[in-house]
Motif scaffolding. Structure first.
Motif, mmCIF file in Angstrom:
data_model
loop_
_atom_site.group_PDB
_atom_site.id
_atom_site.type_symbol
_atom_site.label_atom_id
_atom_site.label_comp_id
_atom_site.label_asym_id
_atom_site.label_seq_id
_atom_site.Cartn_x
_atom_site.Cartn_y
_atom_site.Cartn_z
ATOM 1 N N MET A 220 2.274 1.731 -3.536
ATOM 2 C CA MET A 220 1.253 2.216 -4.469
ATOM 3 C C MET A 220 0.935 3.687 -4.214
ATOM 4 O O MET A 220 0.789 4.483 -5.148
ATOM 5 C CB MET A 220 -0.015 1.370 -4.315
ATOM 6 C CG MET A 220 0.134 -0.062 -4.799
ATOM 7 S SD MET A 220 0.490 -0.157 -6.573
ATOM 8 C CE MET A 220 -1.001 0.551 -7.245
ATOM 9 N N ARG A 221 0.852 4.052 -2.938
ATOM 10 C CA ARG A 221 0.557 5.451 -2.620
ATOM 11 C C ARG A 221 1.705 6.361 -3.056
ATOM 12 O O ARG A 221 1.476 7.462 -3.568
ATOM 13 C CB ARG A 221 0.315 5.589 -1.116
ATOM 14 C CG ARG A 221 -0.096 6.993 -0.691
ATOM 15 C CD ARG A 221 -0.469 7.010 0.768
ATOM 16 N NE ARG A 221 -0.858 8.347 1.189
ATOM 17 C CZ ARG A 221 -1.255 8.653 2.412
ATOM 18 N NH1 ARG A 221 -1.330 7.708 3.335
ATOM 19 N NH2 ARG A 221 -1.578 9.886 2.727
ATOM 20 N N THR A 222 2.946 5.892 -2.861
ATOM 21 C CA THR A 222 4.108 6.700 -3.260
ATOM 22 C C THR A 222 4.133 6.900 -4.764
ATOM 23 O O THR A 222 4.341 8.015 -5.265
ATOM 24 C CB THR A 222 5.405 6.019 -2.794
ATOM 25 O OG1 THR A 222 5.390 5.905 -1.363
ATOM 26 C CG2 THR A 222 6.617 6.837 -3.214
ATOM 27 N N PHE A 223 3.925 5.820 -5.524
ATOM 28 C CA PHE A 223 3.948 5.924 -6.988
ATOM 29 C C PHE A 223 2.811 6.801 -7.493
ATOM 30 O O PHE A 223 2.979 7.575 -8.438
ATOM 31 C CB PHE A 223 3.855 4.538 -7.620
ATOM 32 C CG PHE A 223 5.076 3.685 -7.379
ATOM 33 C CD1 PHE A 223 6.321 4.269 -7.178
ATOM 34 C CD2 PHE A 223 4.980 2.296 -7.333
ATOM 35 C CE1 PHE A 223 7.447 3.486 -6.957
ATOM 36 C CE2 PHE A 223 6.100 1.511 -7.106
ATOM 37 C CZ PHE A 223 7.331 2.109 -6.922
ATOM 38 N N THR A 224 1.644 6.690 -6.868
ATOM 39 C CA THR A 224 0.505 7.509 -7.286
ATOM 40 C C THR A 224 0.775 8.977 -7.033
ATOM 41 O O THR A 224 0.489 9.841 -7.871
ATOM 42 C CB THR A 224 -0.765 7.066 -6.541
ATOM 43 O OG1 THR A 224 -1.023 5.688 -6.819
ATOM 44 C CG2 THR A 224 -1.963 7.900 -6.981
ATOM 45 N N ARG A 225 1.357 9.285 -5.855
ATOM 46 C CA ARG A 225 1.662 10.677 -5.529
ATOM 47 C C ARG A 225 2.704 11.253 -6.472
ATOM 48 O O ARG A 225 2.599 12.393 -6.921
ATOM 49 C CB ARG A 225 2.135 10.789 -4.076
ATOM 50 C CG ARG A 225 2.364 12.229 -3.636
ATOM 51 C CD ARG A 225 2.651 12.329 -2.148
ATOM 52 N NE ARG A 225 3.840 11.587 -1.777
ATOM 53 C CZ ARG A 225 3.835 10.491 -1.037
ATOM 54 N NH1 ARG A 225 2.688 9.976 -0.620
ATOM 55 N NH2 ARG A 225 4.965 9.879 -0.714
ATOM 56 N N GLU A 226 3.723 10.455 -6.789
ATOM 57 C CA GLU A 226 4.751 10.934 -7.720
ATOM 58 C C GLU A 226 4.164 11.173 -9.111
ATOM 59 O O GLU A 226 4.526 12.127 -9.795
ATOM 60 C CB GLU A 226 5.889 9.921 -7.800
ATOM 61 C CG GLU A 226 6.739 9.864 -6.539
ATOM 62 C CD GLU A 226 7.841 8.833 -6.655
ATOM 63 O OE1 GLU A 226 7.846 8.096 -7.672
ATOM 64 O OE2 GLU A 226 8.689 8.763 -5.745
ATOM 65 N N GLY A 227 3.225 10.311 -9.522
ATOM 66 C CA GLY A 227 2.597 10.510 -10.814
ATOM 67 C C GLY A 227 1.741 11.759 -10.860
ATOM 68 O O GLY A 227 1.705 12.475 -11.870
ATOM 69 N N ASP A 228 1.060 12.064 -9.737
ATOM 70 C CA ASP A 228 0.214 13.266 -9.685
ATOM 71 C C ASP A 228 1.040 14.531 -9.673
ATOM 72 O O ASP A 228 0.612 15.577 -10.187
ATOM 73 C CB ASP A 228 -0.697 13.210 -8.449
ATOM 74 C CG ASP A 228 -1.724 12.087 -8.546
ATOM 75 O OD1 ASP A 228 -1.984 11.627 -9.675
ATOM 76 O OD2 ASP A 228 -2.250 11.677 -7.494
ATOM 77 N N GLU A 229 2.241 14.439 -9.022
ATOM 78 C CA GLU A 229 3.069 15.641 -8.887
ATOM 79 C C GLU A 229 3.937 15.900 -10.123
ATOM 80 O O GLU A 229 4.492 16.980 -10.263
ATOM 81 C CB GLU A 229 3.988 15.503 -7.662
ATOM 82 C CG GLU A 229 3.225 15.497 -6.325
ATOM 83 C CD GLU A 229 4.130 15.228 -5.162
ATOM 84 O OE1 GLU A 229 5.334 14.948 -5.413
ATOM 85 O OE2 GLU A 229 3.679 15.317 -4.010
ATOM 86 N N SER B 79 0.827 -1.203 0.000
ATOM 87 C CA SER B 79 0.000 0.000 0.000
ATOM 88 C C SER B 79 0.863 1.256 0.000
ATOM 89 O O SER B 79 0.546 2.238 -0.676
ATOM 90 C CB SER B 79 -0.927 -0.004 1.228
ATOM 91 O OG SER B 79 -1.806 -1.096 1.192
#
Length: 218
Positions: A204-213, A201
């Motif tokens: 996944m949260r780290t990769f999602t945040r990096e993708g959003d930023e 988890s």
């Protein structure tokens, strides 16, 4: 003052002393198991310490039960409290909520939820493995057909059991030893699931945040 606030105050005041007492309990039990050649006085002293601390744990459980105001519902809703009274060797696993107690005294938590779960599970695994190795070694040593001749064998068995590897070179042969093994297997699966789930988890949260930023491509 309502029962919830009284119970919370009791927990904050007693959790750290009781955790330290649980380590003393574990040390006394380990001494009796690993040093069978001790003079009778010291073995008796360790036994007295074990009995006295068990009474302390039982008294703490009774106070928590009384302050909860839940009656018999307290038992199924506080499984960890109940388990560590029935099986005092599990008492060090109370390190799981210990961090929360300390942080309530100091203010906001400094660790993320994922880091806390991983650290709790790691510490719990070490304590559960050591306690389980002691218990199964005490039962298995000297049993007919045993493959657990030393405490090192018991530690090896505990590590392979908690990691769900299960090599099968060292196995319990007594009914009680196998009962302990079942508990170790269940604990290993639960702790392994907590670590892997939290780590996944977090990734996944780290990769999602990096993708959003990430800035959009022009």
């Amino acid at each position: 003052m309502d029962d919830d606030s009284r119970a919370e105050r009791w927990e904050q005041r007693t959790e750290i002393p009781l955790f330290l007492a649980s380590l003393v309990f574990l040390a006394a039990y380990a001494t009796r198991v690993l040093a069978p050649g001790l003079p009778g006085f010291w073995r008796d002293l360790c036994l007295i310490v074990l009995l006295a601390l068990w009474l302390v744990f039982a008294a703490d459980y009774a106070v928590r039960w009384r302050l909860s105001g839940q009656g018999l519902r307290f038992v199924p809703t506080h499984v960890l409290h109940t388990a560590v009274v029935i099986l005092p060797l599990l008492r060090p696993l109370r390190i799981v909520p210990l961090y929360d107690v300390v942080q309530r005294r100091r203010g906001e938590s400094r660790l993320s939820l994922y880091a806390r779960v991983i650290s709790y599970a790691g510490l719990s695994t070490v304590l559960l493995g050591f306690s389980g190795a002691l218990a199964v070694y005490q039962v298995e040593r000297g049993a007919p057909g045993t493959t657990m001749h030393t405490f090192g064998d018991a530690v090896w068995w505990a590590a392979s059991t908690l990691s769900t590897v299960g090599y099968g070179d060292v196995v319990p042969v007594t009914p009680l030893g196998r009962a302990i093994a079942i508990g170790m297997m269940a604990g290993g699966l639960a702790l392994l699931g907590a670590v892997t789930g939290s780590f996944s988890s977090w990734l996944m949260r780290t990769f999602t945040r990096e993708g959003d930023e990430r800035p959009p491509r022009g």
